[in-house]
Design a protein around this motif. Structure first.
Motif, PDB file in Angstrom:
ATOM      1  N   GLY A   1     -38.163  71.604  66.358  1.00  0.00           N
ATOM      2  CA  GLY A   1     -37.349  72.592  67.034  1.00  0.00           C
ATOM      3  C   GLY A   1     -36.027  72.809  66.325  1.00  0.00           C
ATOM      4  N   THR A   2     -35.209  73.699  66.895  1.00  0.00           N
ATOM      5  CA  THR A   2     -33.937  74.075  66.306  1.00  0.00           C
ATOM      6  C   THR A   2     -32.820  73.930  67.336  1.00  0.00           C
ATOM      7  N   LEU A   3     -31.818  73.133  66.986  1.00  0.00           N
ATOM      8  CA  LEU A   3     -30.614  73.007  67.791  1.00  0.00           C
ATOM      9  C   LEU A   3     -29.572  73.942  67.195  1.00  0.00           C
ATOM     10  N   MET A   4     -29.184  74.975  67.956  1.00  0.00           N
ATOM     11  CA  MET A   4     -28.160  75.909  67.487  1.00  0.00           C
ATOM     12  C   MET A   4     -26.813  75.497  68.067  1.00  0.00           C
ATOM     13  N   LEU A   5     -25.822  75.396  67.189  1.00  0.00           N
ATOM     14  CA  LEU A   5     -24.521  74.869  67.573  1.00  0.00           C
ATOM     15  C   LEU A   5     -23.484  75.984  67.655  1.00  0.00           C
ATOM     16  N   PRO A   6     -22.649  75.975  68.688  1.00  0.00           N
ATOM     17  CA  PRO A   6     -21.552  76.948  68.748  1.00  0.00           C
ATOM     18  C   PRO A   6     -20.459  76.559  67.754  1.00  0.00           C
ATOM     19  N   ASP A   7     -19.749  77.551  67.224  1.00  0.00           N
ATOM     20  CA  ASP A   7     -18.693  77.283  66.250  1.00  0.00           C
ATOM     21  C   ASP A   7     -17.510  76.569  66.889  1.00  0.00           C
ATOM     22  N   ASN A   8     -16.930  75.665  66.096  1.00  0.00           N
ATOM     23  CA  ASN A   8     -15.667  75.025  66.472  1.00  0.00           C
ATOM     24  C   ASN A   8     -15.738  74.287  67.809  1.00  0.00           C
ATOM     25  N   LYS A   9     -16.883  73.704  68.104  1.00  0.00           N
ATOM     26  CA  LYS A   9     -17.029  72.939  69.341  1.00  0.00           C
ATOM     27  C   LYS A   9     -17.532  71.542  68.997  1.00  0.00           C
ATOM     28  N   THR A  10     -16.828  70.529  69.485  1.00  0.00           N
ATOM     29  CA  THR A  10     -17.289  69.160  69.266  1.00  0.00           C
ATOM     30  C   THR A  10     -18.120  68.652  70.441  1.00  0.00           C
TER      31      THR A  10
ATOM     32  N   ALA B   1     -24.616  80.941  71.433  1.00  0.00           N
ATOM     33  CA  ALA B   1     -23.718  80.328  70.445  1.00  0.00           C
ATOM     34  C   ALA B   1     -22.412  81.101  70.337  1.00  0.00           C
ATOM     35  N   LYS B   2     -22.490  82.409  70.417  1.00  0.00           N
ATOM     36  CA  LYS B   2     -21.284  83.241  70.359  1.00  0.00           C
ATOM     37  C   LYS B   2     -20.356  82.966  71.533  1.00  0.00           C
ATOM     38  N   ASN B   3     -20.915  82.423  72.602  1.00  0.00           N
ATOM     39  CA  ASN B   3     -20.137  82.174  73.817  1.00  0.00           C
ATOM     40  C   ASN B   3     -19.894  80.685  74.066  1.00  0.00           C
ATOM     41  N   GLY B   4     -19.963  79.894  73.000  1.00  0.00           N
ATOM     42  CA  GLY B   4     -19.615  78.486  73.091  1.00  0.00           C
ATOM     43  C   GLY B   4     -20.663  77.593  73.708  1.00  0.00           C
ATOM     44  N   ILE B   5     -21.915  78.066  73.759  1.00  0.00           N
ATOM     45  CA  ILE B   5     -23.004  77.297  74.372  1.00  0.00           C
ATOM     46  C   ILE B   5     -24.069  77.011  73.318  1.00  0.00           C
ATOM     47  N   GLY B   6     -24.469  75.759  73.217  1.00  0.00           N
ATOM     48  CA  GLY B   6     -25.538  75.394  72.305  1.00  0.00           C
ATOM     49  C   GLY B   6     -26.902  75.681  72.922  1.00  0.00           C
TER      50      GLY B   6
ATOM     51  N   ASP C   1     -27.587  62.865  72.757  1.00  0.00           N
ATOM     52  CA  ASP C   1     -26.659  63.440  71.775  1.00  0.00           C
ATOM     53  C   ASP C   1     -25.257  63.486  72.382  1.00  0.00           C
ATOM     54  N   LYS C   2     -24.319  62.758  71.805  1.00  0.00           N
ATOM     55  CA  LYS C   2     -22.972  62.635  72.370  1.00  0.00           C
ATOM     56  C   LYS C   2     -22.199  63.947  72.337  1.00  0.00           C
ATOM     57  N   ARG C   3     -22.672  64.898  71.553  1.00  0.00           N
ATOM     58  CA  ARG C   3     -22.006  66.202  71.522  1.00  0.00           C
ATOM     59  C   ARG C   3     -22.359  67.057  72.726  1.00  0.00           C
ATOM     60  N   VAL C   4     -23.457  66.718  73.390  1.00  0.00           N
ATOM     61  CA  VAL C   4     -23.977  67.544  74.489  1.00  0.00           C
ATOM     62  C   VAL C   4     -23.346  67.126  75.808  1.00  0.00           C
ATOM     63  N   SER C   5     -22.646  68.047  76.443  1.00  0.00           N
ATOM     64  CA  SER C   5     -21.970  67.745  77.710  1.00  0.00           C
ATOM     65  C   SER C   5     -22.916  67.832  78.894  1.00  0.00           C
ATOM     66  N   LYS C   6     -23.899  68.708  78.826  1.00  0.00           N
ATOM     67  CA  LYS C   6     -24.910  68.822  79.876  1.00  0.00           C
ATOM     68  C   LYS C   6     -26.091  69.610  79.335  1.00  0.00           C
ATOM     69  N   VAL C   7     -27.231  69.438  79.985  1.00  0.00           N
ATOM     70  CA  VAL C   7     -28.460  70.122  79.574  1.00  0.00           C
ATOM     71  C   VAL C   7     -28.926  71.024  80.707  1.00  0.00           C
ATOM     72  N   ILE C   8     -29.056  72.294  80.402  1.00  0.00           N
ATOM     73  CA  ILE C   8     -29.632  73.268  81.327  1.00  0.00           C
ATOM     74  C   ILE C   8     -31.009  73.636  80.787  1.00  0.00           C
ATOM     75  N   VAL C   9     -32.043  73.455  81.576  1.00  0.00           N
ATOM     76  CA  VAL C   9     -33.403  73.798  81.157  1.00  0.00           C
ATOM     77  C   VAL C   9     -33.708  75.236  81.581  1.00  0.00           C
ATOM     78  N   ALA C  10     -34.126  76.064  80.633  1.00  0.00           N
ATOM     79  CA  ALA C  10     -34.500  77.451  80.911  1.00  0.00           C
ATOM     80  C   ALA C  10     -35.964  77.638  80.545  1.00  0.00           C
ATOM     81  N   GLY C  11     -36.827  77.768  81.555  1.00  0.00           N
ATOM     82  CA  GLY C  11     -38.256  77.928  81.315  1.00  0.00           C
ATOM     83  C   GLY C  11     -38.682  79.359  81.511  1.00  0.00           C
ATOM     84  N   HIS C  12     -39.336  79.920  80.499  1.00  0.00           N
ATOM     85  CA  HIS C  12     -39.767  81.317  80.553  1.00  0.00           C
ATOM     86  C   HIS C  12     -41.256  81.412  80.860  1.00  0.00           C
ATOM     87  N   SER C  13     -41.623  82.225  81.834  1.00  0.00           N
ATOM     88  CA  SER C  13     -43.020  82.472  82.164  1.00  0.00           C
ATOM     89  C   SER C  13     -43.717  81.152  82.511  1.00  0.00           C
TER      90      SER C  13
END
Length: 417
Positions: free
Chosen positions: A143-152, A189-194, A235-247
């Motif tokens: 899979g792919t983890l997409m990171l928002p810019d300038n966010k630790t 990512a543009k809105n600060g969310i991974g 992952d210590k960078r992740v503050s919380k996990v929201i699961v989004a399931g499609h269909s």
């Protein structure tokens, strides 16, 4: 929720174990002949019983359609072999790397279809991405983890794909090339969310499993999603996990989110009833003359019994290989599962969704009144604005440049933050 006909050439004949050791070679040769405009030569490798359906002209037409969408095929190479009856071959096209499944019986090829894709990095991404390979039961999920810019430290939305061979980007080539999940990842990512999106077992890069993904049951996909939520929580960078399931991913996601204590759950065009009711409605709309037969098959599967005699026109849905999976899926009622959720829940439905009606979103919300419900009148099943007319609606399924519904994007961002 529709289980898609994987490709117009996907002949759903039962897999037959065979002893021929050169099927890998034949599969590559078959694809090379197609890519070199030698469809008649490729047809010589086809089993006699399907020669009419996989004739030279049919193969040539299929290949022309694929080439029109993805450009010239530059090379072909064997990817993997689940067994002698199912060979995976990578075709590198100008615009994508397509993964083809070539199915054999003891007399030759009985079908081929696109089982996934691997994107080519033709354009440098404007977003920072990390490729992940995570161990699950029987193999690895990529899979792919997409990171928002300038966010630790940032929240992450884990996107679970819909049914069939839909990959991490929201594509099920060639029928679905809308790229909805990648578009969602980019706007988050543009809105600060991974975000984390992945290829399910048997799809795209996640193709090597033991036993093969073709024997997976619904619980396996739940287990996979649960493991991924657990890994994201580490992952210590992740503050919380929201699961989004499609269909189909909605039902998988709500159970995985609950079991691994995600911080929130989003249902995107998810079913609000057991899958046998959804399949009955969808199939009888398309094949009203088969109504009684459809009901009889679904009743048998609901009772845990496989069906030996399936009409050819229904083989793509009810072939023997798929039936155990359907039996395991039917046992889950989304309304009962969502009742058990204690976390914040957002339920989103589309007013122009021709696959899952808004009644399903209403049903889920009724089962969990504490949830937030949003019906987006202009949004269809692939999360984009589309007309209600079915033919015009389905045209959007191949338009990757069409943006996601703005109302959808704003709702997910607000819910996550």
């Amino acid at each position: 929720m529709t289980i898609r006909l994987f490709l117009f050439i996907a002949l759903c004949l039962p897999f037959v174990a065979i002893a021929q050791s050169d099927n890998k070679t034949k599969a590559v040769r078959f694809m090379q002949w197609l890519s070199n405009n030698k469809a008649d030569s490729a047809a010589t490798l086809v089993a006699p019983e399907v020669a009419g359906k996989l004739s030279g002209p049919v193969l040539q037409g299929a290949w022309q359609q694929i080439s029109a969408a993805y450009g010239k095929c530059e090379s072909v190479s064997s990817s993997s072999a689940a067994n002698d009856a199912s060979i995976s071959v990578d075709g590198t096209f100008e615009k994508a790397i397509l993964v083809f499944a070539i199915n054999f019986n003891d007399k030759g090829i009985v079908g081929f279809f696109v089982s996934g894709s691997k994107e080519r990095n033709l354009v440098i991404s404007a977003f920072k991405e990390e490729e992940k390979a995570i161990d699950v039961n029987g193999g690895k999920l990529y899979g792919t983890l997409m990171l928002p810019d300038n966010k630790t430290r940032f929240p992450v939305v884990m996107i679970i794909a819909g049914s069939g061979s839909t990959d991490r980007n929201g594509n099920s080539i060639p029928l679905l090339t809308a790229g909805s999940y990648r578009l969602l990842a980019e706007v988050l990512a543009k809105n600060g969310i991974g975000s984390f999106r992945y290829d399910k077992r048997g799809v795209g890069e996640s193709s090597s499993f033991n036993p093969p993904a073709t024997s997976a049951l619904f619980n396996d996909y739940i287990s996979d999603a649960t493991t991924l939520v657990k890994e994201l929580h580490k992952d210590k960078r992740v503050s919380k996990v929201i699961v989004a399931g499609h269909s189909e991913g909605s039902l998988i996601g709500m159970i995985a989110a609950r079991e691994e204590k995600a911080e929130g759950f989003i249902s995107l065009c998810g079913a609000g009833e057991p899958i046998n009711y959804t399949l009955s409605r969808q199939l009888k709309q398309q094949l009203p003359i088969m109504g009684n037969k459809i009901n009889n098959i679904l009743d048998s599967l609901k009772n845990g019994n496989t069906v030996k005699e399936v009409p050819p026109i229904l083989q793509s849905i009810f072939n023997p290989q798929l039936q155990p999976y359907l039996i395991s899926w039917i046992r889950f009622d989304p309304r009962e599962e969502i009742k058990k959720m204690k976390m914040p829940v957002l339920i989103i439905g589309g007013g122009t969704d021709v696959q899952v009606p808004i009644a399903d979103a209403e049903s889920l919300h009724s089962a969990l009144p504490s949830s937030k419900k949003l019906i987006i009148g202009s949004m269809n099943h692939i999360l984009k604005d589309a007309p209600a007319d079915r033919a015009a609606n389905l045209v959007t399924y191949t338009k990757a440049d069409l943006p996601l519904s703005q109302e959808l994007v704003e709702a997910i961002i607000a819910f996550t933050k």
